[in-house]
Design a protein around this motif. Structure first.
Motif, PDB file in Angstrom:
ATOM      1  N   LYS A 149      -7.247   1.056  -0.455  1.00 39.49           N
ATOM      2  CA  LYS A 149      -7.172  -0.487  -0.381  1.00 39.49           C
ATOM      3  C   LYS A 149      -6.090  -0.836   0.402  1.00 39.49           C
ATOM      4  N   ARG A 178      -3.847   8.193  -8.644  1.00 40.92           N
ATOM      5  CA  ARG A 178      -3.761   6.518  -8.642  1.00 40.92           C
ATOM      6  C   ARG A 178      -2.783   6.085  -7.705  1.00 40.92           C
ATOM      7  N   THR A 224      -2.503   3.713  -2.094  1.00 36.06           N
ATOM      8  CA  THR A 224      -3.086   3.268  -3.557  1.00 36.06           C
ATOM      9  C   THR A 224      -4.322   2.161  -3.524  1.00 36.06           C
ATOM     10  N   ASP A 225      -5.304   2.323  -4.525  1.00 33.96           N
ATOM     11  CA  ASP A 225      -6.259   1.284  -4.522  1.00 33.96           C
ATOM     12  C   ASP A 225      -5.987   0.137  -5.336  1.00 33.96           C
ATOM     13  N   ASP A 226      -4.649   0.278  -5.913  1.00 34.34           N
ATOM     14  CA  ASP A 226      -4.355  -0.977  -6.741  1.00 34.34           C
ATOM     15  C   ASP A 226      -3.263  -1.791  -6.068  1.00 34.34           C
ATOM     16  N   GLU A 227      -4.000  -2.900  -5.567  1.00 31.13           N
ATOM     17  CA  GLU A 227      -3.271  -3.888  -4.580  1.00 31.13           C
ATOM     18  C   GLU A 227      -2.087  -4.522  -5.364  1.00 31.13           C
ATOM     19  N   GLN A 228      -2.231  -4.615  -6.685  1.00 31.20           N
ATOM     20  CA  GLN A 228      -0.954  -5.360  -7.471  1.00 31.20           C
ATOM     21  C   GLN A 228       0.032  -4.406  -7.439  1.00 31.20           C
ATOM     22  N   ALA A 229      -0.042  -2.970  -7.779  1.00 31.10           N
ATOM     23  CA  ALA A 229       0.879  -1.942  -7.505  1.00 31.10           C
ATOM     24  C   ALA A 229       1.432  -1.756  -6.245  1.00 31.10           C
TER      25      ALA A 229
END
Ligand SMILES: *Cc1c(COP(=O)(O)O)cnc(C)c1O
Length: 399
Positions: free
Chosen positions: A58, A184, A206-211
């Motif tokens: 993402k 991750r 990463t898939d973690d948009e906040q990260a």
């Protein structure tokens, strides 16, 4: 002193050097003409979008180096002083150094024969021995995917975060998915010797948009929204330049072409050496498609002449019908071609010798591959004629 007569190559053949196509210059010039010469601009936005799409994640954050990406991955995983982190052992030091930047301690995991990457059995053993491990850093060496589903499953069973170092494996596929998407947090590199380059640079995926937003903030000095420079946490100057991103942008359409060239090189070596007592660097043929970044050789034990290495030198005793990586590398160098020893395992490095090391075979597999293996000239501008000469040079070492 060589036992045969072969002419040196006219042009030096490199291990792996940048291959430019022209579009790189166009995007750099556009950056110049429009004065987007800093760490903001269209080239950065475009490569972040294109690489996230290509790898199938993402979010992507363009950074100054693959090492910077790995450092921010380690920070995102929350590694702190004294924390144990299971790491690939046979890899480049940049895979594991960021753990030290954050005060963590590496637990090196031995290598498996089938992919030359982290051995899932040794990783399992490491969790049994050191239940404190909460993070795993796994690299895909020479463009060959590790057993990523097994490694991921072991991480999940043990509640650990996986960081994938895909610096060498951009474009390689495991079970239908691109490497750089299994952790991750994941890192790729645009260093000058990689499958595509920006001259330097790297990216966190990463898939973690906040990260990803957190990493972007850290990479630009952690500036808070305020009328002045305001910081509530430590920052880094890790953002990619829009000029460098222009080079990457021009390279990206050529990734598949570079992979095809590297694959042809691998197959030509494999066919050329089929009658020698050697094996090419292996991969899981059922489940993975490497990007073939570097072609490597492993000599059969019976074909090894005596070779001794200390921390800085290597010597060998020539023997009829036998050879060793040192003799082959010296012979290649004498003929104007660049090879390289296998990346020396981290547990053998003076800086990391005191660290924990987990192996499941009596003899460390990584130590054995380092002793009997070497990287062959794998430059995608090498002609078939030049490669045939290199094959002849290597063959002559076995005479
Ligand atoms: C090249 C490389 C890196 C580091 O990338 P840089 O962009 O040079 O900082 C990390 N890990 C591996 C396995 C590499 O080969």
């Amino acid at each position: 002193m060589f036992r045969y007569e072969i002419r040196p190559l006219e042009n030096r053949v490199w291990l792996s050097s940048p291959t430019m196509h022209g579009e790189e210059l166009d995007y750099m010039q556009t950056a110049y003409r429009t004065n987007w010469m800093s760490t903001v601009g269209e080239n950065i936005n475009t490569i972040e979008k294109e690489l996230a799409e290509l790898v199938g994640v993402k979010a992507a954050v363009g950074l100054s180096a693959g090492t910077a990406a790995l450092h921010l991955c380690v920070k995102l995983a929350g590694v702190g002083p004294g924390d144990l982190v299971a790491c690939s052992d046979m890899t480049f030091s940049a895979t594991v150094n960021p753990v030290t930047y954050e005060g963590g301690e590496q637990v090196f995991i031995d290598t498996e024969r089938d992919t030359w990457n982290m051995d899932p059995a040794a990783l399992r053993e490491a969790f049994a021995r050191y239940p404190g491990i909460k993070t795993v850093v796994s690299a895909n060496l020479y463009g060959t995917p590790a057993r990523l589903d097994e490694i991921r499953a072991i991480c999940e069973e043990n509640g650990a975060i996986l960081i994938e170092d895909a610096a060498e494996s951009l474009g390689a596929v495991y079970k239908g998915r691109q490497t750089g998407s299994f952790g991750r947090f994941n890192a790729i590199s645009f260093n000058g010797n990689k499958i595509i380059t920006g001259s330097s640079g790297g990216m966190l995926l990463t898939d973690d948009e906040q990260a990803a937003a957190q990493a972007r903030s850290w990479s630009t000095q952690s500036r808070d929204a305020a009328p002045w420079y305001q910081h509530k946490e430590i920052g880094y100057n890790y953002r990619i330049s829009n000029v460098i991103a222009g080079v990457v942008r021009g390279q990206l359409p050529h990734l598949q072409e570079h992979i095809a060239q590297k694959k042809a090189i691998y197959e030509r070596y494999r066919d050329g050496f089929k009658d020698l007592p050697v094996h090419m660097n292996p991969f899981d043929e059922q489940n993975s498609v490497p990007n073939y970044w570097l072609s490597c050789l492993l000599l059969d034990e019976e074909a090894m002449c005596e070779q001794t290495r200390d921390d800085h030198t290597a010597v060998y005793t020539p023997a009829p019908g036998k050879t060793c990586p040192t003799e082959i590398l010296e012979t290649l160098a004498a003929h104007n071609a660049e090879g390289r020893p296998i990346w020396k395992p981290m547990h053998m490095q003076p800086f990391y010798r005191e660290r924990r090391f987990v192996k499941v075979c009596e003899q460390s597999v990584g130590e054995d591959i380092f002793r009997r293996g070497l990287c062959l000239p794998s430059d995608n501008k090498m002609t078939p004629e030049e490669q045939n000469r290199i094959i002849e040079i290597v063959k002559a070492c076995f005479a």
